[in-house]
Design a protein around this motif. Structure first.
Motif, PDB file in Angstrom:
ATOM      1  N   ASN A 126     -10.144  -2.814  -7.517  1.00 33.91           N
ATOM      2  CA  ASN A 126     -10.621  -2.280  -8.783  1.00 33.91           C
ATOM      3  C   ASN A 126     -10.334  -3.207  -9.962  1.00 33.91           C
ATOM      4  O   ASN A 126     -10.749  -2.927 -11.088  1.00 33.91           O
ATOM      5  N   ILE A 127      -9.611  -4.294  -9.728  1.00 38.16           N
ATOM      6  CA  ILE A 127      -9.350  -5.238 -10.804  1.00 38.16           C
ATOM      7  C   ILE A 127     -10.655  -5.935 -11.193  1.00 38.16           C
ATOM      8  O   ILE A 127     -11.536  -6.148 -10.350  1.00 38.16           O
ATOM      9  N   LEU A 128     -10.829  -6.260 -12.456  1.00 35.37           N
ATOM     10  CA  LEU A 128     -11.986  -7.042 -12.882  1.00 35.37           C
ATOM     11  C   LEU A 128     -11.814  -8.458 -12.348  1.00 35.37           C
ATOM     12  O   LEU A 128     -10.811  -9.129 -12.651  1.00 35.37           O
ATOM     13  N   HIS A 129     -12.767  -8.917 -11.537  1.00 37.89           N
ATOM     14  CA  HIS A 129     -12.606 -10.230 -10.929  1.00 37.89           C
ATOM     15  C   HIS A 129     -13.963 -10.861 -10.638  1.00 37.89           C
ATOM     16  O   HIS A 129     -14.996 -10.188 -10.635  1.00 37.89           O
ATOM     17  N   VAL A 130     -13.924 -12.157 -10.398  1.00 38.43           N
ATOM     18  CA  VAL A 130     -15.133 -12.908 -10.067  1.00 38.43           C
ATOM     19  C   VAL A 130     -14.729 -14.126  -9.241  1.00 38.43           C
ATOM     20  O   VAL A 130     -13.613 -14.646  -9.382  1.00 38.43           O
ATOM     21  N   GLY A 131     -15.612 -14.545  -8.347  1.00 36.25           N
ATOM     22  CA  GLY A 131     -15.407 -15.770  -7.577  1.00 36.25           C
ATOM     23  C   GLY A 131     -16.357 -16.852  -8.045  1.00 36.25           C
ATOM     24  O   GLY A 131     -17.525 -16.579  -8.335  1.00 36.25           O
ATOM     25  N   MET A 153       0.807  -1.210   0.000  1.00 38.28           N
ATOM     26  CA  MET A 153       0.000   0.000   0.000  1.00 38.28           C
ATOM     27  C   MET A 153       0.848   1.271   0.000  1.00 38.28           C
ATOM     28  O   MET A 153       0.324   2.367  -0.221  1.00 38.28           O
ATOM     29  N   GLY A 154       2.137   1.143   0.305  1.00 39.19           N
ATOM     30  CA  GLY A 154       2.998   2.312   0.345  1.00 39.19           C
ATOM     31  C   GLY A 154       2.821   3.148   1.590  1.00 39.19           C
ATOM     32  O   GLY A 154       2.982   4.376   1.557  1.00 39.19           O
ATOM     33  N   ILE A 166      -9.640   7.768  -8.316  1.00 36.07           N
ATOM     34  CA  ILE A 166      -9.770   8.006  -6.884  1.00 36.07           C
ATOM     35  C   ILE A 166      -8.914   7.007  -6.111  1.00 36.07           C
ATOM     36  O   ILE A 166      -9.055   5.793  -6.294  1.00 36.07           O
ATOM     37  N   LYS A 167      -8.037   7.482  -5.277  1.00 33.21           N
ATOM     38  CA  LYS A 167      -7.207   6.582  -4.467  1.00 33.21           C
ATOM     39  C   LYS A 167      -8.088   5.925  -3.423  1.00 33.21           C
ATOM     40  O   LYS A 167      -8.781   6.611  -2.660  1.00 33.21           O
ATOM     41  N   HIS A 168      -8.075   4.581  -3.392  1.00 38.53           N
ATOM     42  CA  HIS A 168      -9.012   3.912  -2.494  1.00 38.53           C
ATOM     43  C   HIS A 168      -8.399   3.487  -1.165  1.00 38.53           C
ATOM     44  O   HIS A 168      -9.068   2.913  -0.321  1.00 38.53           O
ATOM     45  N   HIS A 169      -7.129   3.779  -0.942  1.00 42.79           N
ATOM     46  CA  HIS A 169      -6.529   3.671   0.399  1.00 42.79           C
ATOM     47  C   HIS A 169      -6.766   2.303   1.047  1.00 42.79           C
ATOM     48  O   HIS A 169      -7.203   2.211   2.198  1.00 42.79           O
TER      49      HIS A 169
END
Length: 294
Positions: free
Chosen positions: A215-220, A104-105, A151-154
């Motif tokens: 924010n990555i496109l993903h699915v479970g 996360m930096g 937008i930075k999602h922290h």
């Protein structure tokens, strides 16, 4: 496990380039058997109706109907009413916090307590969530999506497999760009991971952790025939006074962290992380919680 500076740099580069990175051996060896046993206990309790904070088949996002009997997740495994202290040992373990902070930096002192749940196999039904980004609606227009991605999602999200796990699919490097028309259309058709152009199956071995930008496109996807016990959580890193994490976090009914007794027995670092979450909860107290996919 201790990482060298070069190893951490490689993890950070992979995480920011691809949107996810797999890290082995973060679970201390002496914790893995106890974590697995505790996870099995919690799942048995939830399936029997003894713990009703669960995720139910047929609904990807909260709120869930706790009266449904087939479940794909158990919520809030650090809740004091469950009495499973082993989960706080893992959530606050040194390597886990150090790697998360580096990705996360930020420093560990900047981190905020958030979600800790358990993803499991349903007993009766195969199930797939819909393709999504966690905090951007699928119906967002390209311009709305581009704005939201700036937008930075922290925060950071992660899955830790207690058994081998290949349930997560993701599109590498999709966390910092708008969807193509092909991706948008594929996500609207439903189905599992292989319907999405460029998607890969994220395969975890027992004890491995995948960290990913939500924010990555993903699915479970969920297979009732394969036992799954995967720890699923997040940390925040929002600066004081920033409530941007509230939308995605507070919908999961984590008000138990406001009870002073919850902090009893937690490490000093975790107590500070809980204090930062509770400060955010107080800032938004009385405001309506907006679900991420509404």
């Amino acid at each position: 496990m201790t990482f060298t500076g070069a190893e951490l740099d490689d993890l950070v580069e992979a995480y920011h380039t691809q949107g996810f990175v797999i890290v082995p051996n973060l679970i201390p060896p002496d914790l893995l058997p106890d974590l697995t046993t505790a996870a099995d206990r919690v799942v048995d309790l939830a399936r029997s109706g003894g713990w009703q904070q669960v995720r139910t088949v047929g609904k990807p996002f909260p709120p869930w109907n706790e009266t449904d009997t087939d479940i794909w997740g158990v919520q809030n495994v650090m809740h004091p009413d469950l009495g499973e202290r082993i989960f706080s040992e893992w959530y606050g373990s040194k390597d886990m916090l150090d790697v998360s902070a580096r990705l996360m930096g930020v420093t560990v002192d900047d981190m905020q307590f958030e979600l800790f749940n358990l993803l499991i196999n349903p007993l009766h039904s195969s199930y797939a969530l819909t393709w999504h980004r966690d905090t951007i609606k699928w119906a967002a227009s390209p311009s709305e999506e581009a704005e939201a991605l700036q937008i930075k999602h922290h925060g950071i999200q992660w899955n830790t497999a207690l058994y081998d796990d290949d349930c997560l699919w993701a599109v590498p490097a999709s966390h910092n760009r708008i969807r193509t028309e092909e991706e948008r259309t594929a996500g609207e058709t439903g189905g599992g991971g292989d319907v999405m152009p460029g998607a890969i199956k994220v395969e975890l071995k027992k004890g491995e952790t995948v960290f990913y930008n939500n924010n990555i496109l993903h699915v479970g996807t969920y297979n009732p025939a394969v036992k799954r016990r995967t720890l699923h959580g997040s940390y925040g890193s929002a600066p004081p006074g920033d409530t941007s994490r509230a939308k995605g976090t507070l919908q999961h009914d984590i008000g138990y962290t406001m009870d002073p007794k919850f902090k009893d027995g937690l490490s000093e670092e975790l107590q500070g992380m809980v204090d930062r979450l509770n400060a955010m909860q107080k800032l938004v107290e009385g405001q309506e919680v907006i679900y991420a996919q509404d």
